[in-house]
Design a protein around this motif. Structure first.
Motif, mmCIF file in Angstrom:
data_model
loop_
_atom_site.group_PDB
_atom_site.id
_atom_site.type_symbol
_atom_site.label_atom_id
_atom_site.label_comp_id
_atom_site.label_asym_id
_atom_site.label_seq_id
_atom_site.Cartn_x
_atom_site.Cartn_y
_atom_site.Cartn_z
ATOM 1 N N ASP A 36 0.805 -1.139 0.024
ATOM 2 C CA ASP A 36 0.103 -0.084 -0.036
ATOM 3 C C ASP A 36 0.832 1.199 -0.053
ATOM 4 O OD1 ASP A 36 -2.455 -1.007 -0.093
ATOM 5 O OD2 ASP A 36 -2.822 -0.571 2.064
ATOM 6 N N CYS A 37 2.192 1.228 0.493
ATOM 7 C CA CYS A 37 2.799 2.325 0.813
ATOM 8 C C CYS A 37 3.638 2.738 -0.588
ATOM 9 C CB CYS A 37 3.689 2.197 2.008
ATOM 10 S SG CYS A 37 3.194 1.157 3.279
ATOM 11 N N SER A 39 2.895 2.861 -3.604
ATOM 12 C CA SER A 39 2.529 3.572 -4.830
ATOM 13 C C SER A 39 3.017 5.022 -4.587
ATOM 14 C CB SER A 39 1.181 3.405 -4.808
ATOM 15 O OG SER A 39 0.478 3.712 -3.504
ATOM 16 N N CYS A 40 3.008 5.610 -3.133
ATOM 17 C CA CYS A 40 3.369 7.018 -2.958
ATOM 18 C C CYS A 40 4.713 7.175 -2.630
ATOM 19 C CB CYS A 40 2.307 7.637 -1.675
ATOM 20 S SG CYS A 40 0.779 7.953 -2.493
ATOM 21 N N HIS A 41 5.355 6.326 -1.631
ATOM 22 C CA HIS A 41 6.518 6.453 -1.151
ATOM 23 C C HIS A 41 7.718 5.731 -1.816
ATOM 24 C CE1 HIS A 41 5.569 8.539 2.675
ATOM 25 N NE2 HIS A 41 4.335 7.794 2.525
ATOM 26 N N GLU A 50 6.468 15.183 -3.975
ATOM 27 C CA GLU A 50 5.414 15.479 -2.975
ATOM 28 C C GLU A 50 5.149 14.662 -1.768
ATOM 29 O OE1 GLU A 50 1.718 15.574 -5.014
ATOM 30 O OE2 GLU A 50 1.936 13.405 -5.798
ATOM 31 N N PRO A 52 7.327 12.421 1.373
ATOM 32 C CA PRO A 52 8.832 12.260 2.003
ATOM 33 C C PRO A 52 9.010 10.907 1.959
ATOM 34 C CG PRO A 52 6.821 12.328 3.583
ATOM 35 C CD PRO A 52 6.339 12.573 2.243
ATOM 36 N N LEU A 57 14.121 5.523 8.273
ATOM 37 C CA LEU A 57 14.105 6.588 9.468
ATOM 38 C C LEU A 57 14.091 5.696 10.571
ATOM 39 C CD1 LEU A 57 11.174 8.931 8.270
ATOM 40 C CD2 LEU A 57 13.568 9.248 8.042
ATOM 41 N N TYR A 61 10.295 6.797 15.420
ATOM 42 C CA TYR A 61 10.072 8.033 15.001
ATOM 43 C C TYR A 61 8.808 7.591 13.735
ATOM 44 C CZ TYR A 61 9.612 12.104 11.565
ATOM 45 O OH TYR A 61 8.940 13.101 10.728
ATOM 46 N N ILE A 62 9.108 6.543 13.066
ATOM 47 C CA ILE A 62 8.101 6.080 11.968
ATOM 48 C C ILE A 62 6.737 5.700 12.795
ATOM 49 C CG2 ILE A 62 7.541 4.643 10.169
ATOM 50 C CD1 ILE A 62 10.300 4.312 9.497
ATOM 51 N N ARG A 65 4.964 8.605 13.948
ATOM 52 C CA ARG A 65 4.182 9.395 13.197
ATOM 53 C C ARG A 65 2.926 8.529 12.542
ATOM 54 N NH1 ARG A 65 3.775 13.632 12.373
ATOM 55 N NH2 ARG A 65 4.096 14.027 10.207
ATOM 56 N N THR A 75 -2.429 15.932 9.203
ATOM 57 C CA THR A 75 -1.404 15.707 7.964
ATOM 58 C C THR A 75 -1.833 16.671 6.885
ATOM 59 O OG1 THR A 75 -2.962 14.176 6.917
ATOM 60 C CG2 THR A 75 -1.921 13.292 8.426
ATOM 61 N N ILE A 76 -0.959 16.758 6.058
ATOM 62 C CA ILE A 76 -1.088 17.940 4.797
ATOM 63 C C ILE A 76 -2.339 17.726 4.414
ATOM 64 C CG2 ILE A 76 -0.145 18.522 2.723
ATOM 65 C CD1 ILE A 76 2.678 17.732 3.876
ATOM 66 N N TYR A 83 -4.468 5.611 5.021
ATOM 67 C CA TYR A 83 -3.708 4.330 4.991
ATOM 68 C C TYR A 83 -3.249 3.810 6.459
ATOM 69 C CZ TYR A 83 -3.717 4.837 0.033
ATOM 70 O OH TYR A 83 -3.951 5.117 -1.346
ATOM 71 N N TRP A 99 10.084 -0.441 7.616
ATOM 72 C CA TRP A 99 10.901 0.818 6.853
ATOM 73 C C TRP A 99 12.047 1.207 7.476
ATOM 74 C CZ3 TRP A 99 9.832 1.686 1.923
ATOM 75 C CH2 TRP A 99 8.467 1.188 1.411
HETATM 76 C C1 HEC Z 1 -1.462 8.252 -1.359
HETATM 77 C C2 HEC Z 1 -0.337 8.371 -1.041
HETATM 78 C C3 HEC Z 1 0.350 7.769 0.172
HETATM 79 C C4 HEC Z 1 0.326 6.415 0.552
HETATM 80 C C5 HEC Z 1 -0.480 5.442 -0.107
HETATM 81 C C6 HEC Z 1 1.172 6.229 1.986
HETATM 82 N N1 HEC Z 1 1.588 7.582 2.087
HETATM 83 FE FE1 HEC Z 1 2.801 7.913 3.686
HETATM 84 N N2 HEC Z 1 2.851 9.926 3.321
HETATM 85 C C7 HEC Z 1 2.359 10.606 2.255
HETATM 86 C C8 HEC Z 1 2.417 11.985 2.121
HETATM 87 C C9 HEC Z 1 1.733 13.062 1.261
HETATM 88 C C10 HEC Z 1 2.916 12.353 3.418
HETATM 89 C C11 HEC Z 1 3.448 13.573 3.885
HETATM 90 C C12 HEC Z 1 2.802 14.061 5.260
HETATM 91 C C13 HEC Z 1 1.302 14.396 5.508
HETATM 92 O O1 HEC Z 1 0.686 13.897 4.800
HETATM 93 O O2 HEC Z 1 1.271 14.994 6.489
HETATM 94 C C14 HEC Z 1 3.151 11.124 4.038
HETATM 95 C C15 HEC Z 1 3.932 11.047 5.171
HETATM 96 C C16 HEC Z 1 4.351 9.589 5.737
HETATM 97 C C17 HEC Z 1 5.254 9.380 7.144
HETATM 98 C C18 HEC Z 1 5.953 10.690 7.982
HETATM 99 C C19 HEC Z 1 7.369 11.002 7.310
HETATM 100 C C20 HEC Z 1 8.018 11.972 8.058
HETATM 101 O O3 HEC Z 1 9.084 12.166 7.470
HETATM 102 O O4 HEC Z 1 7.305 12.445 9.018
HETATM 103 C C21 HEC Z 1 5.302 8.273 7.089
HETATM 104 C C22 HEC Z 1 6.218 7.552 8.193
HETATM 105 C C23 HEC Z 1 4.635 7.495 6.075
HETATM 106 N N3 HEC Z 1 3.955 8.485 5.366
HETATM 107 C C24 HEC Z 1 4.463 6.199 6.225
HETATM 108 C C25 HEC Z 1 3.547 5.432 5.202
HETATM 109 C C26 HEC Z 1 3.432 4.041 5.271
HETATM 110 C C27 HEC Z 1 4.128 2.899 6.115
HETATM 111 C C28 HEC Z 1 2.552 3.692 4.331
HETATM 112 C C29 HEC Z 1 1.891 2.473 3.976
HETATM 113 C C30 HEC Z 1 1.041 1.778 4.923
HETATM 114 C C31 HEC Z 1 2.232 5.169 3.444
HETATM 115 N N4 HEC Z 1 2.995 5.971 4.253
HETATM 116 C C32 HEC Z 1 1.352 5.292 2.579
HETATM 117 C C33 HEC Z 1 1.434 9.561 1.279
HETATM 118 C C34 HEC Z 1 1.158 8.434 1.239
#
Ligand code: HEC
Length: 105
Positions: A36-37, A39-41, A50, A52, A57, A61-62, A65, A75-76, A83, A99
């Motif tokens: 799931d993660c 596709s964006c990360h 767009e 991070p 990390l 911390y993770i 968050r 969140t932004i 998710y 991660w």
């Molecule tokens: C639809 C896009 C998307 C998906 C899917 C996604 N993320 Fe994110 N993630 C973001 C965005 C955009 C941010 C920027 C922070 C915010 O939204 O406030 C973020 C921020 C984070 C952060 C904080 C990073 C920081 O430096 O503070 C973590 C940790 C994280 N995501 C983990 C995950 C994990 C684990 C998954 C899967 C379960 C996931 N993300 C799925 C878009 C996504």
């Protein structure tokens, strides 16, 4: 259904406050949950313009968050709440362990 709801983070967070749940993430289970993660990360968690980077990390911390996103923490754009909101705290711990174990981007 009720069991599933009862297991999500809000309830677990209360248990955490009571000190009865230990942080013990499992890297392999985290890897299974990470489809799931990426596709964006990104495949390697290195992020993009767009999103991070999350690879490498600090685990604490993770986890911090993710728990915050799960509770609906600010969140932004609310993406991370989507998710994380249906996951159990154990799943969040597994994701954090996975991660954190990846090489930094
Ligand atoms: C639809 C896009 C998307 C998906 C899917 C996604 N993320 Fe994110 N993630 C973001 C965005 C955009 C941010 C920027 C922070 C915010 O939204 O406030 C973020 C921020 C984070 C952060 C904080 C990073 C920081 O430096 O503070 C973590 C940790 C994280 N995501 C983990 C995950 C994990 C684990 C998954 C899967 C379960 C996931 N993300 C799925 C878009 C996504």
């Amino acid at each position: 259904m009720m069991t599933r709801i009862a297991m999500t983070c809000t309830v677990t967070f209360l248990l955490l406050l009571a000190g009865s749940v230990y942080a013990a993430g499992n890297v392999e289970r985290g890897a299974d949950l990470s489809s799931d993660c990426i596709s964006c990360h990104g495949m390697e968690g290195k992020g993009n313009f767009e999103t991070p980077a999350i690879a490498g990390l600090d685990e604490e911390y993770i986890l911090d968050r993710l728990r915050n996103f799960c509770k609906g923490g600010k969140t932004i754009d609310g993406m991370m709440n989507t998710y994380t909101e249906d996951r159990t705290d154990q799943e969040l711990q597994d994701l954090a362990a996975f991660w954190a174990s990846k090489e930094k981007g």
